[in-house]
Design a protein around this motif. Structure first.
Motif, PDB file in Angstrom:
ATOM      1  N   ILE A 141       0.837  -1.201   0.000  1.00 59.12           N
ATOM      2  CA  ILE A 141       0.000   0.000   0.000  1.00 59.12           C
ATOM      3  C   ILE A 141       0.873   1.252   0.000  1.00 59.12           C
ATOM      4  CG2 ILE A 141      -1.659   1.341   1.368  1.00 59.12           C
ATOM      5  CD1 ILE A 141      -2.858  -1.330   2.276  1.00 59.12           C
ATOM      6  N   TRP A 142       1.935   1.215   0.797  1.00 60.07           N
ATOM      7  CA  TRP A 142       2.845   2.362   0.891  1.00 60.07           C
ATOM      8  C   TRP A 142       3.495   2.641  -0.465  1.00 60.07           C
ATOM      9  CZ3 TRP A 142       8.257   3.549   1.042  1.00 60.07           C
ATOM     10  CH2 TRP A 142       8.565   4.759   1.693  1.00 60.07           C
ATOM     11  N   ILE A 143       3.950   1.586  -1.126  1.00 54.24           N
ATOM     12  CA  ILE A 143       4.548   1.738  -2.459  1.00 54.24           C
ATOM     13  C   ILE A 143       3.504   2.271  -3.441  1.00 54.24           C
ATOM     14  CG2 ILE A 143       5.528   0.483  -4.425  1.00 54.24           C
ATOM     15  CD1 ILE A 143       6.808  -1.437  -2.367  1.00 54.24           C
ATOM     16  N   ALA A 144       2.266   1.740  -3.329  1.00 54.53           N
ATOM     17  CA  ALA A 144       1.201   2.158  -4.256  1.00 54.53           C
ATOM     18  C   ALA A 144       0.924   3.652  -4.159  1.00 54.53           C
ATOM     19  CB  ALA A 144      -0.074   1.362  -3.963  1.00 54.53           C
ATOM     20  N   PHE A 145       0.954   4.212  -2.954  1.00 50.09           N
ATOM     21  CA  PHE A 145       0.732   5.645  -2.786  1.00 50.09           C
ATOM     22  C   PHE A 145       1.729   6.443  -3.619  1.00 50.09           C
ATOM     23  CE2 PHE A 145      -1.301   5.049   1.631  1.00 50.09           C
ATOM     24  CZ  PHE A 145      -2.572   5.134   1.090  1.00 50.09           C
ATOM     25  N   PHE A 146       2.998   6.042  -3.592  1.00 56.11           N
ATOM     26  CA  PHE A 146       4.039   6.748  -4.348  1.00 56.11           C
ATOM     27  C   PHE A 146       3.838   6.586  -5.852  1.00 56.11           C
ATOM     28  CE2 PHE A 146       6.080   6.803  -0.260  1.00 56.11           C
ATOM     29  CZ  PHE A 146       6.933   7.889  -0.284  1.00 56.11           C
ATOM     30  N   LEU A 147       3.589   5.350  -6.287  1.00 51.37           N
ATOM     31  CA  LEU A 147       3.456   5.093  -7.723  1.00 51.37           C
ATOM     32  C   LEU A 147       2.217   5.775  -8.309  1.00 51.37           C
ATOM     33  CD1 LEU A 147       4.450   1.303  -7.931  1.00 51.37           C
ATOM     34  CD2 LEU A 147       5.861   3.318  -8.407  1.00 51.37           C
ATOM     35  N   ILE A 148       1.098   5.700  -7.592  1.00 54.28           N
ATOM     36  CA  ILE A 148      -0.129   6.348  -8.071  1.00 54.28           C
ATOM     37  C   ILE A 148       0.073   7.859  -8.156  1.00 54.28           C
ATOM     38  CG2 ILE A 148      -2.529   6.883  -7.485  1.00 54.28           C
ATOM     39  CD1 ILE A 148      -2.681   4.052  -6.247  1.00 54.28           C
ATOM     40  N   ALA A 149       0.706   8.425  -7.124  1.00 51.17           N
ATOM     41  CA  ALA A 149       0.964   9.872  -7.132  1.00 51.17           C
ATOM     42  C   ALA A 149       1.830  10.259  -8.324  1.00 51.17           C
ATOM     43  CB  ALA A 149       1.638  10.286  -5.825  1.00 51.17           C
ATOM     44  N   PHE A 150       2.838   9.438  -8.622  1.00 51.62           N
ATOM     45  CA  PHE A 150       3.736   9.731  -9.736  1.00 51.62           C
ATOM     46  C   PHE A 150       3.007   9.665 -11.076  1.00 51.62           C
ATOM     47  CE2 PHE A 150       6.889   8.249 -12.920  1.00 51.62           C
ATOM     48  CZ  PHE A 150       7.715   9.363 -12.921  1.00 51.62           C
ATOM     49  N   VAL A 151       2.197   8.623 -11.274  1.00 48.58           N
ATOM     50  CA  VAL A 151       1.467   8.449 -12.535  1.00 48.58           C
ATOM     51  C   VAL A 151       0.460   9.581 -12.745  1.00 48.58           C
ATOM     52  CG1 VAL A 151      -0.193   6.989 -13.761  1.00 48.58           C
ATOM     53  CG2 VAL A 151       1.773   5.954 -12.614  1.00 48.58           C
TER      54      VAL A 151
END
Length: 412
Positions: A6-16
């Motif tokens: 979930i923590w990684i997803a927050f970063f990746l979604i924000a970047f995309v």
């Protein structure tokens, strides 16, 4: 492990999402805003930990007095018939039952300042009974979900915010919150009990839950007969009178047992300081990730999508205006509060609008799942959360759905 993804997803979604805004919408400010949010949220995480240092030292000092005075032990005996069944892996009449009861009672009264230190103390006691120190035990998960469901009887802070914004009746969200938070807590208990195979159809459990339901129904009926302004006054004054009375009870019990009260307080305060220092990295990590998700505009995309879908199937979309608070609540308590206050001050809505009242109900119906997991599990070094997140989110979802249904019933 789930929290890691979930923590990684927050970063990746924000970047995309930020890339989409930059490439397709020409938003040149989005990446500077993202980087600024990392610094500001890291600062916020540290500031919260500093605030928690004083609060933890204070309340864990009082808790130590209560322990040595025997009050916590008495509470454990009173609540142990129920907790022995909800926490079957713990020894009967375990001292942690008293601490858990104090934590839940503070949450019910809307006293976050007292609830968090007691909750961290309880998690520390539960960790002593945990055979696998990096993996959350069944007892720790049940306790955490009871916290994330956020059972609140007196939503003091929300009524204060509504009063400050000039609400015609700051206490009109009292009964809706009470109902919504009850369903949230019930959903949380049921979900954990299902996973852990706890038999809820036990006469003791049914007796306690039935008794609690009767008390809440009786409280709702009694409060419905009082003038609205009196409800607000009763909530604000009553909860703090109860809290200070508990402190006096701890002191008197300790004096009766000839406890060195001052030394006991210092001993507990030292524990509070150590816990506060330990949770700083966990606070910074979760707040930075959530801040990126929010700043990127991912939340706005989700809200717009839900609104378009509701329009497509031709249903009332008024609840969508309160969804930013609802979706932010599991992620960040301060973020959800900010969304709620935004509605209060927005001239298109206002504090007495349907959306603002619904947002207030959502704000009081559940607690902040990811924040609580990061702080509570982080304080004792838990890395594998098992089913804590899924059960916590079930409680959150039940609270949000109940808030929307109850909101339409009470506010039209």
């Amino acid at each position: 492990m789930v929290l890691n993804y979930i923590w990684i997803a927050f970063f990746l979604i924000a970047f995309v999402v930020a890339l989409i805004r930059l490439i397709f919408f020409g938003d040149m400010d989005i990446f500077p805003e993202l980087m600024n949010s990392t610094f500001s949220n890291a600062k916020t995480g540290f500031e919260i930990s500093l605030w928690l240092t004083g609060v933890l030292s204070l309340w864990l000092g009082f808790m130590k007095i209560g322990e040595q005075g025997g009050v916590v032990r008495v509470l454990s005996r009173i609540i142990s018939p129920l907790f022995n069944r909800l926490f079957p892996s713990l020894p009967k009449n375990h001292p942690v039952f008293g601490t858990i009861m104090m934590n839940l009672s503070a949450n019910m009264l809307g006293l976050d300042n007292a609830a968090t230190p007691m909750g961290l103390k309880a998690m520390s006691q539960l960790q002593q009974e945990n055979d696998s120190k990096e993996t959350a035990s069944n007892a720790q998960i049940m306790f955490l979900v009871l916290n994330t469901s956020g059972l609140t009887i007196i939503p003091v802070s929300i009524m204060v915010y509504r009063s400050l914004e000039g609400a015609a009746n700051p206490a009109d969200i009292f009964i809706p919150i009470l109902l919504a938070t009850f369903f949230s807590t019930l959903a949380g208990i049921l979900s954990v009990a299902f996973v852990q195979k706890i038999k809820l159809f036990d006469k003791v459990i049914m007796g306690y839950l039935g008794g609690l339901t009767a008390v809440i129904c009786g409280l709702i009926y009694w409060l419905s007969t009082l003038p609205k302004e009196q409800i607000k006054t009763l909530s604000l004054v009553g909860s703090n009178v109860i809290l200070f009375s508990i402190i006096i009870l701890f002191l008197l019990a300790a004096i009766r047992k000839r406890v060195n009260v001052y030394e006991a307080f210092i001993e507990g305060a030292k524990e509070g300081f150590q816990i506060a220092v330990k949770i700083i990295p966990y606070l910074v990590a979760i707040l930075v990730a959530i801040g990126l998700f929010r700043t990127s505009g991912a939340m706005d995309f989700i809200i717009d999508g839900i609104k378009e879908f509701c329009l497509f199937i031709n249903i009332d979309t008024r609840f969508v205006d309160a969804l930013p608070t609802a979706l932010m609540k599991p992620l960040s308590g301060s973020g959800a509060r900010g969304m709620m206050l935004e509605l209060f001050s927005n001239p298109d809505f206002g504090v007495d609008s349907f959306a603002a009242k619904l947002a207030s109900t959502v704000q009081g119906a559940t607690d902040t799942t990811f924040y609580i997991i990061a702080v509570y599990f982080g304080s004792v070094g838990i890395k594998k959360t098992r089913h804590a997140i899924s059960c916590g989110l079930i409680a959150d979802f039940a609270g949000i759905v109940a808030s929307i249904i109850i909101g339409y019933m009470f506010f039209g």
